[in-house]
Design a protein around this motif. Structure first.
Motif, PDB file in Angstrom:
ATOM      1  N   ARG A   1      96.075  52.410  30.630  1.00 51.71           N
ATOM      2  CA  ARG A   1      95.936  51.535  31.802  1.00 51.71           C
ATOM      3  C   ARG A   1      97.303  51.165  32.369  1.00 51.71           C
ATOM      4  O   ARG A   1      97.485  51.050  33.585  1.00 51.71           O
ATOM      5  CB  ARG A   1      95.165  50.277  31.417  1.00 51.71           C
ATOM      6  CG  ARG A   1      93.676  50.496  31.254  1.00 51.71           C
ATOM      7  CD  ARG A   1      92.970  50.604  32.586  1.00 51.71           C
ATOM      8  NE  ARG A   1      92.876  49.302  33.235  1.00 51.71           N
ATOM      9  CZ  ARG A   1      92.533  49.125  34.501  1.00 51.71           C
ATOM     10  NH1 ARG A   1      92.300  50.169  35.287  1.00 51.71           N
ATOM     11  NH2 ARG A   1      92.445  47.918  35.019  1.00 51.71           N
ATOM     12  N   GLY A   2      98.279  50.962  31.474  1.00 51.37           N
ATOM     13  CA  GLY A   2      99.626  50.682  31.952  1.00 51.37           C
ATOM     14  C   GLY A   2     100.198  51.842  32.743  1.00 51.37           C
ATOM     15  O   GLY A   2     100.848  51.648  33.776  1.00 51.37           O
ATOM     16  N   VAL A   3      99.949  53.076  32.293  1.00 51.41           N
ATOM     17  CA  VAL A   3     100.416  54.253  33.036  1.00 51.41           C
ATOM     18  C   VAL A   3      99.690  54.356  34.373  1.00 51.41           C
ATOM     19  O   VAL A   3     100.283  54.738  35.392  1.00 51.41           O
ATOM     20  CB  VAL A   3     100.218  55.529  32.193  1.00 51.41           C
ATOM     21  CG1 VAL A   3     100.652  56.761  32.989  1.00 51.41           C
ATOM     22  CG2 VAL A   3     101.005  55.433  30.893  1.00 51.41           C
ATOM     23  N   GLN A   4      98.400  54.026  34.380  1.00 50.22           N
ATOM     24  CA  GLN A   4      97.671  53.985  35.655  1.00 50.22           C
ATOM     25  C   GLN A   4      98.350  53.051  36.639  1.00 50.22           C
ATOM     26  O   GLN A   4      98.449  53.347  37.840  1.00 50.22           O
ATOM     27  CB  GLN A   4      96.239  53.502  35.416  1.00 50.22           C
ATOM     28  CG  GLN A   4      95.191  54.574  35.351  1.00 50.22           C
ATOM     29  CD  GLN A   4      93.801  53.987  35.456  1.00 50.22           C
ATOM     30  OE1 GLN A   4      93.523  52.885  34.994  1.00 50.22           O
ATOM     31  NE2 GLN A   4      92.908  54.733  36.072  1.00 50.22           N
ATOM     32  N   GLY A   5      98.819  51.915  36.143  1.00 48.10           N
ATOM     33  CA  GLY A   5      99.507  50.960  37.015  1.00 48.10           C
ATOM     34  C   GLY A   5     100.759  51.538  37.629  1.00 48.10           C
ATOM     35  O   GLY A   5     101.111  51.221  38.777  1.00 48.10           O
TER      36      GLY A   5
END
Length: 480
Positions: free
Chosen positions: A113-117
């Protein structure tokens, strides 16, 4: 919209699609949170993340990288051109979405999810900057209205889409479905001009690192505060480090020769005031979506799809009315739209206080959500137009990035505080406390706009040359 060329229409479609996936993923996950916690942090196990903390971090991991890197992404957009940054963002977002869908445990999901951000940070400012470069005058106001209608709709439509996938397939499809719109956008963006890079600018990597460390530290402390208390080093240590990094970030941005966050932008009154209003309004909107989605399922017993369907009326109102209010604000000025809209949303939150544990939809839930949708429709396009109309066109990328960073950070902080406001057990009283906080924040956003925004009326569609400042404002300091 009249006098829109095929090239402009393509730009608008690409900007909407690229931003839509980023905004949608900020909210689509909300109704999937109970299912995610059941699968990846089941009660009675020694899971690394307990259920509530996992739910908060699945939301906040996305928001912390999006909010902290979006300023750097705005600089990248201005330095290297919008098209290159959009393509990079689509690829990163797509790969991370697949990783989320396949995540074997909570930790992997949070990291993905952090990479998605990161991908979302690359998409949002460049998309809006494309519109600012391609449209001018009244056409620009209407185009921003269409863009804000769809991107704001993504935030509210997310629970419906997420609920459909959770109930009929699996929560993993909430992330996997992103691959299709990303592929379509990558195909469409080939025919879009890349935007002219701004020569002589450098990237503020130090500022980006300080912002990321600062936000991540403070958020970690807030999320864990409700579980551990201030005495725990897991709470106070990251909070202190994060706060120190944020102070260092402000000092850095005030002294750097080419800062990631140019303080000169805040010399424009509408830009400064509009971002304060954004902080309050979007903080409330994100918290509202988070607590309503969880309450309807975990307390009222709605299915994931029912919880998403319950939040559909604001979506329909936003789609139908935002572009109209965007055009009206271009003609009459944004001030009273930005003042009245949040107050209508605050009234909607107060109506939701009638909700009991049964959450009777027609009499308890629907009236408040209708007012929320009406107020949001009145607010979003005038807010965006007022802020971006106060910066020169050459700074459209970073101006958009600042505003989007403010809105994401606002949501990041309010969701991180959810455990403190709601309490250890999510019940009706905790839900009501969250609604009161949302109402207060909405009202603050309206009051700030009423007092601080100065009306500016758009010039005719063909009055501004391509390299002129945004319509209605001669330079970045005109409002000050």
């Amino acid at each position: 919209m009249d006098r829109v060329t095929p090239a402009q229409r393509r730009v608008l479609v690409v900007a909407i699609l690229a931003s839509f996936v980023a905004f949608l993923d900020g909210s689509v996950v909300n109704v999937a949170l109970p299912a995610i916690s059941r699968d990846l942090a089941p009660p009675g196990t020694d899971a690394t993340l307990d259920a509530l903390a996992l739910q908060q971090w699945v939301v906040d991991a996305y928001l912390v990288t999006l909010g902290s890197l979006i300023l750097l992404a705005g600089s990248l957009s201005d330095v290297h051109g919008r098209k290159k940054v959009i393509v990079a963002g689509l690829v990163v977002f797509g790969v991370a979405s697949v990783a989320c869908a396949l995540a074997p445990d909570g930790l992997v999901l949070v990291v993905a999810r952090g990479v998605q951000g990161v991908g979302g940070a690359l998409l949002v400012p460049s998309s809006l900057a494309l519109i600012i470069s391609a449209f001018s005058g009244h056409a620009q106001g209407r185009a921003i209205g269409v863009w804000t209608a769809w991107t704001s709709t993504a935030m509210i439509a997310g629970p419906l889409v997420g609920g459909l996938f959770v109930d009929s397939l699996s929560w993993r499809w909430v992330f996997g479905i992103n691959v299709l719109p990303i592929a379509v956008t990558l195909w469409l963006v080939r025919g879009v001009a890349g935007g002219r890079p701004t020569g002589g600018r450098r990237l503020d990597v130090v500022g980006a690192v300080l912002a990321t460390v600062g936000l991540a530290g403070v958020v970690l402390g807030l999320v864990e505060l409700g579980h551990r208390g201030w005495a725990s080093p897991v709470v106070w240590a990251p909070t202190v480090v994060g706060a120190a990094a944020l102070v260092a970030f402000v000092v850095r941005e005030r002294t750097a020769s080419d800062p990631m966050l140019p303080m000169r932008l805040f010399g424009a009154r509408n830009f400064a005031v509009g971002n304060v209003a954004t902080l309050a309004v979007y903080g409330a909107l994100t918290l509202m979506s988070f607590v309503v989605s969880i309450f309807l399922q975990q307390v009222a017993g709605y299915s994931a799809f029912q919880a998403g369907l319950a939040q559909l009326p604001p979506t329909l109102l936003t789609i139908g009315l935002s572009s109209r209010f965007g055009g009206l604000s271009g003609r009459y000025g944004a001030r009273w739209f930005m003042a009245g809209g949040p107050c209508v949303m605050a009234a909607g939150m107060l109506l939701l206080l009638t909700t009991t544990a049964d959450a009777v939809y027609v009499t308890q839930v629907l009236p408040g959500l209708v007012l929320l949708g009406l107020g949001l429709s009145i607010t979003v396009a005038p807010l965006t137009a007022a802020i971006l109309g106060a910066v020169p066109a050459a700074d459209a990328g970073i101006g958009s990035a600042v505003n989007n960073a403010v809105s994401r950070v606002a949501g990041l902080v309010t969701v991180a505080c959810a455990g403190i406001v709601v309490g250890a057990t999510f019940d009706v009283d905790g839900f009501h406390r969250a609604l009161v906080l949302c109402a207060v924040l909405f009202a603050v956003g309206g009051a700030v706009s009423a007092v601080g925004i100065v009306n500016r009326v758009d010039a005719p569609d063909d009055a501004a040359p391509d390299d002129a400042p945004a319509p209605g404002v001669p330079d970045a300091h005109a409002d000050g």
